[in-house]
Motif scaffolding. Structure first.
Motif, PDB file in Angstrom:
ATOM      1  N   GLN A 238      52.183  75.525  -2.394  1.00  0.00           N
ATOM      2  CA  GLN A 238      53.183  75.134  -2.705  1.00  0.00           C
ATOM      3  C   GLN A 238      54.324  76.273  -2.295  1.00  0.00           C
ATOM      4  N   MET A 239      55.620  76.409  -2.410  1.00  0.00           N
ATOM      5  CA  MET A 239      56.655  76.653  -2.183  1.00  0.00           C
ATOM      6  C   MET A 239      58.099  76.853  -2.422  1.00  0.00           C
ATOM      7  N   TYR A 240      59.012  77.278  -2.331  1.00  0.00           N
ATOM      8  CA  TYR A 240      60.209  76.782  -3.167  1.00  0.00           C
ATOM      9  C   TYR A 240      61.513  77.306  -1.895  1.00  0.00           C
ATOM     10  N   ILE A 241      62.552  76.539  -1.459  1.00  0.00           N
ATOM     11  CA  ILE A 241      63.669  77.391  -1.024  1.00  0.00           C
ATOM     12  C   ILE A 241      64.825  75.997  -2.814  1.00  0.00           C
TER      13      ILE A 241
ATOM     14  N   LEU B  72      64.224  72.983  -3.696  1.00  0.00           N
ATOM     15  CA  LEU B  72      62.662  72.340  -3.155  1.00  0.00           C
ATOM     16  C   LEU B  72      61.698  72.300  -2.626  1.00  0.00           C
ATOM     17  N   PRO B  73      60.871  72.011  -4.102  1.00  0.00           N
ATOM     18  CA  PRO B  73      59.158  72.200  -3.222  1.00  0.00           C
ATOM     19  C   PRO B  73      58.913  71.947  -2.357  1.00  0.00           C
ATOM     20  N   ILE B  74      57.805  72.777  -1.631  1.00  0.00           N
ATOM     21  CA  ILE B  74      57.399  72.553  -0.042  1.00  0.00           C
ATOM     22  C   ILE B  74      55.571  72.828   0.100  1.00  0.00           C
ATOM     23  N   TRP B  75      55.222  72.134   0.611  1.00  0.00           N
ATOM     24  CA  TRP B  75      53.615  72.866   0.457  1.00  0.00           C
ATOM     25  C   TRP B  75      52.981  72.588   1.651  1.00  0.00           C
ATOM     26  N   GLY B  76      52.081  73.003   1.991  1.00  0.00           N
ATOM     27  CA  GLY B  76      51.239  73.224   3.136  1.00  0.00           C
ATOM     28  C   GLY B  76      49.389  73.567   2.772  1.00  0.00           C
ATOM     29  N   ILE B  77      48.695  73.125   3.737  1.00  0.00           N
ATOM     30  CA  ILE B  77      47.418  73.530   4.106  1.00  0.00           C
ATOM     31  C   ILE B  77      47.337  75.189   4.211  1.00  0.00           C
ATOM     32  N   VAL B  78      45.675  75.816   4.144  1.00  0.00           N
ATOM     33  CA  VAL B  78      45.723  77.333   3.960  1.00  0.00           C
ATOM     34  C   VAL B  78      45.133  76.526   5.416  1.00  0.00           C
ATOM     35  N   GLY B  79      43.633  75.802   6.188  1.00  0.00           N
ATOM     36  CA  GLY B  79      43.230  75.911   7.018  1.00  0.00           C
ATOM     37  C   GLY B  79      42.408  74.051   7.238  1.00  0.00           C
ATOM     38  N   GLU B  80      41.505  74.205   7.922  1.00  0.00           N
ATOM     39  CA  GLU B  80      40.608  73.334   8.016  1.00  0.00           C
ATOM     40  C   GLU B  80      39.542  73.826   9.431  1.00  0.00           C
ATOM     41  N   ALA B  81      38.181  73.067   8.473  1.00  0.00           N
ATOM     42  CA  ALA B  81      36.830  73.000   9.708  1.00  0.00           C
ATOM     43  C   ALA B  81      37.235  72.423  10.905  1.00  0.00           C
ATOM     44  N   ASP B  82      35.872  73.053  11.688  1.00  0.00           N
ATOM     45  CA  ASP B  82      35.868  72.243  12.401  1.00  0.00           C
ATOM     46  C   ASP B  82      34.699  70.979  11.940  1.00  0.00           C
ATOM     47  N   GLU B  83      34.701  70.273  13.274  1.00  0.00           N
ATOM     48  CA  GLU B  83      34.172  68.702  12.522  1.00  0.00           C
ATOM     49  C   GLU B  83      32.245  68.817  11.793  1.00  0.00           C
ATOM     50  N   ASN B  84      31.793  70.168  12.982  1.00  0.00           N
ATOM     51  CA  ASN B  84      30.445  69.786  12.191  1.00  0.00           C
ATOM     52  C   ASN B  84      30.502  71.422  10.922  1.00  0.00           C
ATOM     53  N   GLY B  85      31.424  71.980  10.373  1.00  0.00           N
ATOM     54  CA  GLY B  85      31.427  72.822   9.096  1.00  0.00           C
ATOM     55  C   GLY B  85      31.156  74.187   9.815  1.00  0.00           C
ATOM     56  N   GLU B  86      31.031  74.441  10.496  1.00  0.00           N
ATOM     57  CA  GLU B  86      30.586  76.042  11.069  1.00  0.00           C
ATOM     58  C   GLU B  86      31.683  76.501  11.119  1.00  0.00           C
TER      59      GLU B  86
END
Length: 363
Positions: free
Chosen positions: A97-100, A103-117
């Motif tokens: 979470q961040m603020y400007i 006003l709050p803003i949300w973002g996702i750190v990252g993601e994994a592929d379908e296999n999880g590798e």
């Protein structure tokens, strides 16, 4: 804001999406800071301090109405330890979470592929900021630049800022956060119906018990003309009516009892006033303002505690009124602070962002 004036992007917390209470400082993950070192203002309210909100400057250089093309602001030297930290965060669906301008803003750190590798980190923060006149009224974040996490590589973090005019009024800029579809909170109609039916069932059950209990009394009242004075006097103490002897008897511990009653009346008054003020003043638009207001109102309504607790204690024949006054005043704060201290030590042990510094707790 004036044109080209400094706009601060605050980094708040990071934590798993499926457990909103578990939050840590944004830079507890090995993110890097932007090149800008100093800003013109830092601020923290009492409510923010007690809620464990410690905003950290992102280091990004943002100026009002000044567009920024995609710019690299820092570089992460990804060794094995940092990669493991990011992988753990991505596995647990960490978001930040961040603020400007509050006003709050949300973002996702990252993601994994379908296999999880393989795991990927979002490296590009694309900010769109809406302004109306000289006010910021809207902020949106798009995460792009997916980069695979490979040990012993360098990852460049970048950002861009695009300013656009908006028709949203400054007073209405929080309306989108109150829209139910924004957070996708679904109403649990089955639970509401279930609770409603349970209340009806319990009311019916209590009514049936009362009617069966009172039936004999109704029958006796109808024959009251045939009763002599002795029977009528004995009838007043019949059955369930003997409860009045317990109801009007002074409590065995009037000091504690009256203090609890006084504290309960004060909490009721605080709740009512804070709800009314929140409806009128839009307290949700500022971080920690609800808690700050509750603390101030609690202090202001202390005469409510003193009046109801002290008068009940006096009616029960109490004589040590100074002791009752102190117990009534310190009962709720002692319980709240004791619980908060215990939880805070756990938060400090786990390095959670909700951990409150000891000096702040004491003050």
């Amino acid at each position: 804001y004036q044109d080209k004036e400094e706009v601060v992007l605050w980094m708040n917390t990071v934590g798993p999406y499926h457990n909103r209470q578990e939050t840590y400082k944004y830079f507890s993950l090995p993110f890097c800071v932007g090149s800008k070192k100093s800003i013109s203002h830092y601020h923290e309210t009492l409510g923010e301090a007690l809620q464990g909100v410690e905003l950290e400057f992102s280091g990004l250089d943002i100026k009002f109405k000044d567009d920024v093309m995609q710019t690299t602001y820092c570089e992460i030297d990804l060794d094995k330890g940092k990669r493991d930290a990011f992988v753990y965060a991505i596995k647990n669906h960490y978001w930040y979470q961040m603020y400007i301008d509050d006003l709050p803003i949300w973002g996702i750190v990252g993601e994994a592929d379908e296999n999880g590798e393989d795991y990927y980190l979002w490296t590009y923060k694309k900010l769109e900021i809406g302004y109306n006149g000289n006010r910021i009224v809207d902020v949106n974040l798009t995460s792009e630049g997916k980069v695979k996490l490979v040990p012993n590589t360098k990852i460049q973090m970048s950002y861009s800022v695009k300013w656009k005019k908006s028709d949203v009024k400054f007073e209405d800029r929080f309306d989108k956060y109150l829209d139910p579809s924004f957070f996708q909170h679904r109403i649990h109609w089955f639970s509401i119906f279930n609770s409603f039916m349970m209340v009806i069932f319990l009311v019916g059950l209590v009514s049936m018990i009362l009617m069966r209990t009172l039936r004999k009394d109704y029958a006796r009242y109808s024959k009251e003309e045939e009763m002599d004075d002795m029977d009528r006097d004995l009838g007043d103490e019949y059955g369930w009516k003997q409860v009045h002897g317990d109801v009007f008897r002074p409590s065995s511990h009037p000091l504690i009892f009256s203090s609890l009653i006084g504290s309960g009346c004060q909490i009721f008054a605080v709740s009512l006033i804070v709800i009314v003020v929140a409806m009128i003043e839009d307290l949700y638009t500022e971080r920690g303002s609800m808690l700050s207001t509750a603390i101030f109102v609690y202090a202001a309504t202390s005469p409510v505690n003193g009046y109801f607790g002290g008068s009940l204690y006096a009616r029960q024949g109490g004589r040590r009124w100074i002791k009752q006054m102190f117990i009534g005043a310190f009962l709720i704060p002692a319980m709240v602070c004791g619980t908060a201290f215990f939880i805070n030590f756990i938060a400090i042990y786990y390095h959670a962002s909700r951990a409150i510094p000891f000096t702040t707790m004491v003050s």
